[in-house]
Every structure is written in C-alpha cells, then in structure tokens.
Design a protein around this motif. Structure first.
Motif, PDB file in Angstrom:
ATOM      1  N   HIS A 142      62.874  95.361 -17.995  1.00 21.81           N
ATOM      2  CA  HIS A 142      62.085  94.156 -18.258  1.00 21.81           C
ATOM      3  C   HIS A 142      62.490  93.058 -17.278  1.00 21.81           C
ATOM      4  N   GLY A 143      61.509  92.326 -16.761  1.00 15.31           N
ATOM      5  CA  GLY A 143      61.781  91.160 -15.922  1.00 15.31           C
ATOM      6  C   GLY A 143      61.163  89.924 -16.542  1.00 15.31           C
ATOM      7  N   PHE A 144      61.623  88.760 -16.127  1.00 20.41           N
ATOM      8  CA  PHE A 144      61.051  87.530 -16.680  1.00 20.41           C
ATOM      9  C   PHE A 144      61.113  86.408 -15.652  1.00 20.41           C
ATOM     10  N   TYR A 145      60.203  85.466 -15.800  1.00 25.58           N
ATOM     11  CA  TYR A 145      60.217  84.221 -15.045  1.00 25.58           C
ATOM     12  C   TYR A 145      59.587  83.132 -15.906  1.00 25.58           C
ATOM     13  N   TYR A 146      60.233  81.978 -15.980  1.00 26.33           N
ATOM     14  CA  TYR A 146      59.694  80.820 -16.681  1.00 26.33           C
ATOM     15  C   TYR A 146      59.690  79.626 -15.742  1.00 26.33           C
ATOM     16  N   ASN A 147      58.561  78.919 -15.683  1.00 25.18           N
ATOM     17  CA  ASN A 147      58.578  77.668 -14.933  1.00 25.18           C
ATOM     18  C   ASN A 147      59.285  76.610 -15.770  1.00 25.18           C
TER      19      ASN A 147
ATOM     20  N   LEU B 154      66.531  79.433  -9.902  1.00 24.21           N
ATOM     21  CA  LEU B 154      66.976  80.823  -9.936  1.00 24.21           C
ATOM     22  C   LEU B 154      67.526  81.225 -11.293  1.00 24.21           C
ATOM     23  N   THR B 155      67.876  80.253 -12.107  1.00 25.64           N
ATOM     24  CA  THR B 155      68.369  80.551 -13.455  1.00 25.64           C
ATOM     25  C   THR B 155      67.225  80.870 -14.403  1.00 25.64           C
ATOM     26  N   ARG B 156      66.001  80.559 -13.994  1.00 27.08           N
ATOM     27  CA  ARG B 156      64.850  80.773 -14.882  1.00 27.08           C
ATOM     28  C   ARG B 156      64.098  82.066 -14.606  1.00 27.08           C
ATOM     29  N   SER B 157      64.676  82.962 -13.840  1.00 27.38           N
ATOM     30  CA  SER B 157      64.079  84.281 -13.627  1.00 27.38           C
ATOM     31  C   SER B 157      65.195  85.314 -13.610  1.00 27.38           C
ATOM     32  N   GLY B 158      64.865  86.548 -14.022  1.00 28.98           N
ATOM     33  CA  GLY B 158      65.918  87.548 -14.048  1.00 28.98           C
ATOM     34  C   GLY B 158      65.457  88.891 -14.575  1.00 28.98           C
ATOM     35  N   LEU B 159      66.437  89.723 -14.859  1.00 22.58           N
ATOM     36  CA  LEU B 159      66.218  91.090 -15.336  1.00 22.58           C
ATOM     37  C   LEU B 159      67.033  91.309 -16.609  1.00 22.58           C
ATOM     38  N   VAL B 160      66.498  92.169 -17.495  1.00 22.33           N
ATOM     39  CA  VAL B 160      67.183  92.486 -18.751  1.00 22.33           C
ATOM     40  C   VAL B 160      67.922  93.812 -18.573  1.00 22.33           C
ATOM     41  N   MET B 161      69.230  93.788 -18.792  1.00 22.53           N
ATOM     42  CA  MET B 161      70.060  94.966 -18.597  1.00 22.53           C
ATOM     43  C   MET B 161      70.516  95.538 -19.956  1.00 22.53           C
ATOM     44  N   ALA B 162      71.250  96.625 -19.916  1.00 24.46           N
ATOM     45  CA  ALA B 162      71.687  97.305 -21.140  1.00 24.46           C
ATOM     46  C   ALA B 162      72.496  96.367 -22.033  1.00 24.46           C
TER      47      ALA B 162
END
Length: 877
Positions: A705-710, A736-744
């Motif tokens: 899963h990936g995410f980005y929030y303005n 850069l803190t408002r986007s990322g990836l969900v890991m285990a």
C-alpha cells in the motif's frame, strides 16, 4: 575638492624633492592616499600607499603590528575598489596571515590580529565569498565577541539568506551598544526585515535609526564616514518605501539623500548609483517608465562590471520589467543576456560553498525571474534569444537543489577519502537523530535540538569545504540547450514543458521544443491551466480532448520524429501524457529534465535485486524477526511517528496478489542469473528496508500500500503526525513526511497498539527513504497506490516518494498516479520483468506489459484505469 587636489600635489612634490624617508613621510603619503581614495582615484591611492610602505620606519609610534594591521588592510581595500580583488586577497594572505603565523603566542585578544582577519573577511564578503567570510568571522567572535563584530557577522548571515541567524546577531548587538553602533545595528536590522518581507517593520526601524543622527553635526565636523552612513540610511528608507508600494514617500527621502550625496561624492560613486536605483523603482511604481529607465541605466553603467553585485542584479531585474512594458525588445534581449550571465555566475559560485538548506534559501531570489518572468517575456515577444534564455534557465533551475545534493554524494563517493566518507556518515546520523527528535513534543525530546542543529551545521559546512577539493557539484547546472541538442539524433525531440502565470490571472502551459536541426529552441503555446478543470482521470486516456491540449499544438514539431524526451511541469506531473490517444507510434520518455540526456549514466550491472510483497500488516514482532531486523539496522534509524488512528487510502488489508507477484518476478530474475532476495510476510519490515543502506542493490521492487496526503488533507486531526510544526524543518521535509509506503506490522500502530521500543512502526515515509543510501540503484518499481504523487514545487518537481528515492540515489522510478487494482498490477508487473530480462529496455518493457495487460483475458483489463496509472521516470537506459 579642488583645494584638496592642489594640497595633495604640493605635499607630494615636497616629499619627492626632500626624499623624506621617515615616519613623517609615511604619514603624509598615507594621508594623500586617503584623500585620493575619497576622490575615488583608487590608482593614485594605491600608488601613495605602496610608496608609504616602502619608507623605512624610524619612529617609535609605528610598530610592525600597526603597519600590518592597518596599512596593509587599507592597501588591500584600495585594490578592491580598483577592481583587483585577487590582489587584495593576496596582500592579506601573504602579509597579515604571515604575521599571524609568526606571533602565535599573542593571538588571543590581540587587536592587530583581529583587525587583520576582519579586513580579510570583509574583502571576501565584498567579492561574493560570503560563506568563506562567515567562517573567518565566526573565528573572530570566538576570540572577541564585541557588538560591532556581531553586526558584521549578522550581515554575512544576511548575504547567504539566513535571516533568522542575522536577526539574532543584530538583536544581541543592540542589547549593549553605544550610540554609533546602535545606528549600525538598527540599519542592518531594518535591511533584514525588508528582505523578510516585513516592510512596515523595516520602515519603522529605519526611521528610528535616522532619528539618532544629526546631519548638521556631521556636516560641521566634516565626518566623511558618518556622512556616508547617514545618506545611506536615507536611501535604505526610500528602498523600504518602494518595497511597500509607497513610491511617493520613497521619492521624498531619496531626493533628500541624493542632494546630500552630491556634496561629498563624485557623480559615479556607488552611493549615487544606489540613489538612482531607488528613484528608478519609485518612478516605475508611479507609472513613469521612461523616467524610471533613465535612472536605472545611469545606475547600471556604474554597476555593470560587478557581476555578482546584488545591486547590479536588482537594476537588471527592473530594466527587464520596464523594457518589456515599453516593448523595447532589443533592450530586453540585452538585459536578459546580462542577467543570465550574472545569475549563473552567482548561483554556480554560491552553490559550491553553501549547505543544502542555504542553497534552498539562496535560489529563491532567482526563482521568480528565471522560472516565471523570463518565460513570460518569451511567451509574449516570441524572441529567439529570449526563448533560448528560457530554455537555459529551465536547465539550470529544474531540480537544481536535488542535483546539487546528489552531486555532493557523488563527489564523496568518488573521492575515496575516508575522512570525507566518515564525516558524511556522521552528518547523516546526526540529521536523522535531529529529525526524529523534532517530531516529538519538546517535553519528550532527549536532546537539545538547537545544540544538535549547530553541530550539524558545522559538520555540513566542513563537508562542503572538503568537497570542493574533490569535485564540482554544479556541473549539471552549467549545461546549455546546445549541450542537449548535441546528444539528439535526427528523429529525436526534447521538450521542456513550462507553466507560469500570465497577465490574465491564468496559468499558461508551453513547450520549449528542441530538435537536432533547430537553430534555436522554439516556444509552443499549449493551453491554459483552467482548461484542465472538469477532466476525469479515466477520460484522459479514452478521448482526444487532452491530446488536443497537449500534443496537437506540437504536430508540426513532431513531423519526422520517433523519440520524444519530455520534462513535465505543473499539473502534467500528475497526468500520463505519454499514454494519451494518438501518441502510440512514438517512443516517449518522461524525464526529470531534458538535462538527463547529457547527465544520465548507465550504472554498473550487479544483477542484485530485493523484492517486497505479500506483506503481513498484522505481523507480530516475534523475537526472531525483531533480532534479524535489528542486526541489520543502525539504532539511529529507528523512528516512531504518531500515526495512531490514521486511515490510509487503499486500506491496510492483506494484498494477496502481491505475494504471487514477487514470487513470479523472483523466479524470472533467478532464471536470468540475478541474485534475488524476497522479503515477504513478516520479513518485509521497515527495518529490513533501511538495512539496504549502502548495499549496492541494482533493482528494488516494492509491492504494498502507498499513500500521499496534501497539506489540506493532513490538517485533518487523523493525520496530525504528518504536520511537523517546527521552523527547523524545511518545507521539503514536511512534504516528504506526507507520503510513504506501508510495511509489515503496520496495523499495530494503526490500530492504536503500543509497540516495543526497539522496533519500527511499519510506516515508511519518503523522508525516511531519502536518508537511506541507495546509490547504485538503477531501477525502483513502486507497485503500490499513488506512489507518483506529491507536493509540486516550482522548479523542483514532485515532493513525494519519487523525491525520496531520487535523494536516496535511485536512477529510474516506475510509479503510479492513482489507486491501482491488485490483480491487474500483478499481471502488469510480472510481464514487465519478463520483458526486462529478455533484453528489452525499461520503456519497451513497460509498454509491452501494458499492451499484454490490455489484451489479457479478452480485454478484461483494457480500461486505462488498470494500465495507465504507472509512469516511468528517467528510464532512458
């Protein structure tokens, strides 16, 4: 002035005839030099001072210390005014610094030593070497932190746009100062307020400064320096009124200042030139453009040989504006050419000595003209030379910060210098610790953030100095459009897309077009930003309306073209224009900048890949997994952002097809003799990702899963962890803190559970990715939702996952623009790797995989929502 001229000649003739070879002769010659200097006859001043130095000293009043710390300082100042700054610095190095080395036991609290270094720093500052001067002044303040030196130190901070540090110095100096130094403090403080846009506060402070000076007393006492300061203070006040759009008031104060200056200064003195700048801006603001230009040209003739002078650049910026308004195209062309040379020299020189944050602040002063005004002038005038300037400006400015940072890393890597490499590692660790502490409430921080910030600044400053010995971090900024053209073949075209506001309050999109046979780049008008409203993502790739906006205006330019290399701008970062209907017959490459055609380098083939997929978001932190992760992980990398209750887009449920995806890809790579590591289920942790730092992986595949929030979305209470409200954190890092990836294991923190202290939370942000050393990473594939999105920054591109991976060292990035279907993505990705290992290029592999998916199972996934989300950035090789 005529009387002084005769007195000078009379005194000089007596000295020559009598061959006075003693302290009296030295004194008279020094005084003659001073008079010549005030008359701006710098070459005569140099002659008298050098003759004075040649006379043997036989008076007890004169010591060697006094001669070196005053006479040589003065001589160096004269050479500087004469335009020979190299000679000025050479005098100071060879004379004063030599004296320092011979008197090591009397350096502390020694006025002569301090004066020597003070002069050296002043000349460094005047020649644009503000950062080097700053280092000298910091040393001086450690020896003797007096108030006038604090003002000088503040001015050096001001020169590198560090206004907060400058204010701190000025305030400290004001706390304990005499009347004269108070004037200096207030004047500097007002200038700093103005640079920060606080014009009303600047005006108020400058008025207070002026009120402390009695101009009649200055005139009566014939105080040259005091008189010069007073008239400058009047001019500064006029300047602040101009910035605050109070042009009538600016005229009143500047006319008063100029009237006084004419009594003491020659018509071509720099102080006179400063007055004419303010008059020109005031008349321009009142609509009298011809009068404005006459004053500005007068000023420019004085400043024109000072390429890095901020006053010269200011004059040019207004001459550009007013020449354009009067439709004086020839003059506009001339001034743009001059501005480009000046801006380029200043940026290239400054970037070599500034830290990343300092470069970020410094480049802002040029952004408006280079990114907006010059393209606007090209848009309205259609001038070939201005379009040429717009292309060169884009090459210099697009991604300048990112490229300079990556160039620093490259220089460190290629230096093979252990000291430099260890310094870099220490800096990274300290930055990471600071970032993690700033995310906590101040009551719960384990370290003093201000103290650590100072340590980081010193480390980075030292690192930049050492990097200059090993390489040039500005090579990519020096490229011009002809360099790009040289790398094109006859059926290629390079397109730099630009977007900028126009007079009708709209955003216009244009393409700067460059072919192998182009005499000049061309500017093609495409559309206005408001024409994009109303389009749905799913319709972009099913109807020709978007094609008509973007590609139809370029139809003539594309005749005979097979390969299109384009760099997007604005909203085009978020649209896969390479997939629009009617463009199927072209090979279209998305680039960070067309500069990549020159700078892109094929990485060494290592055939090493790491694949993430089938991640267990509910994974327990059992001891075996935790021990394995921690064994690979440096303790400094552990982070615990406040993510409790955050609802991530795309959900946090298990993605079953991602496990199948990485299994198939792993087999394909293994069959092609790749060394392949699969991190699946509970092993796909955030720790394991960060443990890749420095491991020289060539291919990285992440299916999750990936995410980005303005910022607007993050303002919602559920996303407060993404909003770092601290002025020590840059806008880039906040984005850069408002986007990322969900890991285990991420569901534990998302479901409000308490985690062990020695594990990560499973939320891998783009900011964290940027801090990992992934140099040598040729390809990263982000098989997740919204991985191509982020905040769009003028000139710097997208601040999101792609920025994080680029800062980490990735070359090419395959990423998505919206939420993607799990099963369709599995089919697309597995086919992509089959094509890749069979020998197809990255772009060919993706396009063939998209075609395969569209044809799969009788067109089940034919709709663009399944295949058009993924875009490939910088996939040339």
């Amino acid at each position: 002035m005529q009387v002084r001229h005769h007195l000078r000649n009379f005194s000089y003739n007596i000295i020559v005839r009598l061959s006075v070879n003693n302290w009296l002769g030295k004194s008279v010659l020094s005084e003659l030099a001073k008079i010549a200097y005030q008359e701006e006859n710098y070459f005569s001043a140099i002659k008298y001072m050098e003759q004075s130095l040649g006379i043997e000293n036989d008076s007890p009043k004169f010591s060697e210390e006094n001669i070196i710390s005053t006479t040589y300082s003065t001589l160096a100042g004269y050479y500087l005014k004469a335009g020979n700054w190299e000679k000025a610095l050479d005098i100071l190095k060879n004379k004063m610094l030599y004296w320092r080395e011979q008197n090591q036991d009397v350096l502390v609290n020694n006025w002569h030593y301090e004066s020597a270094l003070d002069s050296y720093a002043s000349i460094l500052a005047e020649t644009g070497k503000s950062k080097e001067a700053l280092r000298v002044y910091k040393h001086l303040t450690e020896i003797n932190k007096n108030k006038w030196r604090l003002v000088s130190l503040g001015t050096l901070y001001y020169n590198i746009k560090d206004y907060q540090s400058a204010l701190k110095c000025y305030y400290e100096a004001l706390c304990d100062s005499s009347t004269l130094s108070t004037d200096n403090c207030l004047n500097s403080l007002a200038i700093c307020y103005s640079a920060m846009g606080e014009y009303k506060k600047a005006i108020q402070t400058q008025k207070e400064c002026i009120s402390k000076t009695n101009p009649d007393l200055l005139t009566y006492s014939n105080n040259y320096n005091g008189y010069a300061s007073y008239t400058t203070e009047l001019s500064n006040l006029a300047s602040f009124f101009n910035w605050n759009e109070q042009h009538d008031s600016a005229l009143v104060y500047e006319k008063k200042s100029l009237e006084l200056k004419k009594k003491y200064f020659s018509p071509h003195h720099e102080s006179i030139a400063y007055s004419h700048i303010n008059l020109g801006v005031a008349y321009g603001g009142l609509g009298n453009l011809n009068e404005a230009i006459s004053h500005l040209i007068f000023s420019y003739d004085i400043y024109k040989n000072q390429r890095r002078s901020r006053f010269r650049q200011r004059v040019l910026s207004y001459l550009l504006k007013y020449s354009f308004c009067l439709n004086e195209i020839d003059n506009l062309n001339k001034y743009i050419a001059e501005y480009m040379i000046s801006a380029s020299e200043d940026l290239l020189s400054s970037f070599q000595e500034l830290t990343y944050d300092e470069r970020s602040r410094y480049i802002e002063d040029y952004s408006n003209i280079l990114n907006r005004e010059i393209p606007t002038y090209a848009y309205y005038t259609h001038s070939d030379s201005i379009i040429e300037a717009a292309y060169n400006a884009s090459l210099m400015m697009k991604g300048a910060l990112l490229n300079s940072e990556n160039s620093v890393k490259r220089v460190i890597e290629e230096s093979k210098n252990d000291t430099l490499i260890n310094l870099w590692a220490e800096l990274k660790a300290d930055k990471y610790i600071l970032a993690k502490n700033l995310e906590k409430d101040s009551l719960y921080r384990k370290i003093n953030a201000d103290s650590l910030q100072k340590v980081i600044y010193r480390l980075e400053d030292s690192l930049i100095v050492k990097c200059k010995e090993y390489g040039d971090i500005t090579r990519s900024m020096k490229l011009k459009w002809k360099d790009i053209q040289h790398h094109l073949i006859p059926n290629d075209i390079a397109l730099e897309f630009l977007s900028f506001p126009t007079n009708n309050d709209s955003i216009v999109y244009v393409a700067l077009s460059l072919r192998k046979d182009s005499e000049y780049p061309k500017m093609i008008t495409l559309f206005e930003g408001k024409q994009l409203t109303g389009f749905q993502d799913s319709l972009h790739y099913q109807c020709k309306e978007m094609t008509d906006l973007v590609w139809k205006p370029l139809k003539t330019e594309l005749e005979g073209i097979k390969n299109i290399y384009f760099s997007p701008s604005g909203a085009l970062y978020n649209i896969g224009i390479e997939y629009l209907p009617g463009m199927e017959d072209y090979n279209i490459y998305r680039l960070s900048s067309t500069r990549e055609l020159v700078t892109s380098r094929k990485t060494e083939t290592k055939n090493r890949a790491v694949l993430y997929g089938g991640l267990n978001y509910d994974a327990e932190f059992d001891k075996s997994v935790t021990d394995r992760s921690l064994a690979m992980l440096d303790e400094a990398f552990i982070e615990r952002p406040k993510v409790r209750g955050m609802g991530l887009r795309g959900g946090k449920e298990f993605l079953k097809h991602t496990k199948e995806e990485v299994d198939i890809i792993g087999k394909e790579l293994n069959n092609a003799n790749w060394e392949c590591v699969l991190d699946t289920a509970a092993m796909g942790t955030e720790e394991s990702f960060k443990a890749l730092s420095g491991k020289n992986v060539e291919c990285l595949h992440i299916s999750t899963h990936g995410f980005y929030y303005n910022k607007e979305d993050a303002d919602n209470a559920r996303y407060k962890f993404m909003l770092i409200d601290n002025n020590m954190v840059s806008a880039e890092d906040k984005a850069l803190t408002r986007s990322g990836l969900v890991m285990a294991g991420a569901n534990h923190i998302l479901e409000n559970e308490k985690l062990p202290d020695n594990v990560e939370d499973g939320i891998l942000t783009a900011k964290e990715i940027a801090d990992v050393d992934l140099r040598g990473l040729d390809l990263v594939v982000l098989s997740a939702c919204q991985t191509g999105l982020g905040d769009i920054a003028q000139g710097e591109g997208v601040f999101g996952l792609q920025r994080g991976f680029k800062k980490a060292g990735a070359n090419s990035i395959l990423m998505s623009l919206w939420e993607v279907n799990d099963e369709a993505t599995k089919i697309l990705m597995t086919q992509f790797y089959k094509n890749l290992v069979s020998g197809q290029s990255k772009r060919q592999s993706l396009r063939s995989a998209q075609k395969y998916l569209r044809d799969y199972n009788n067109g089940r996934f034919n709709e663009p929502k399944y295949w058009a989300a993924f875009i490939l950035l910088d996939g040339i090789n």
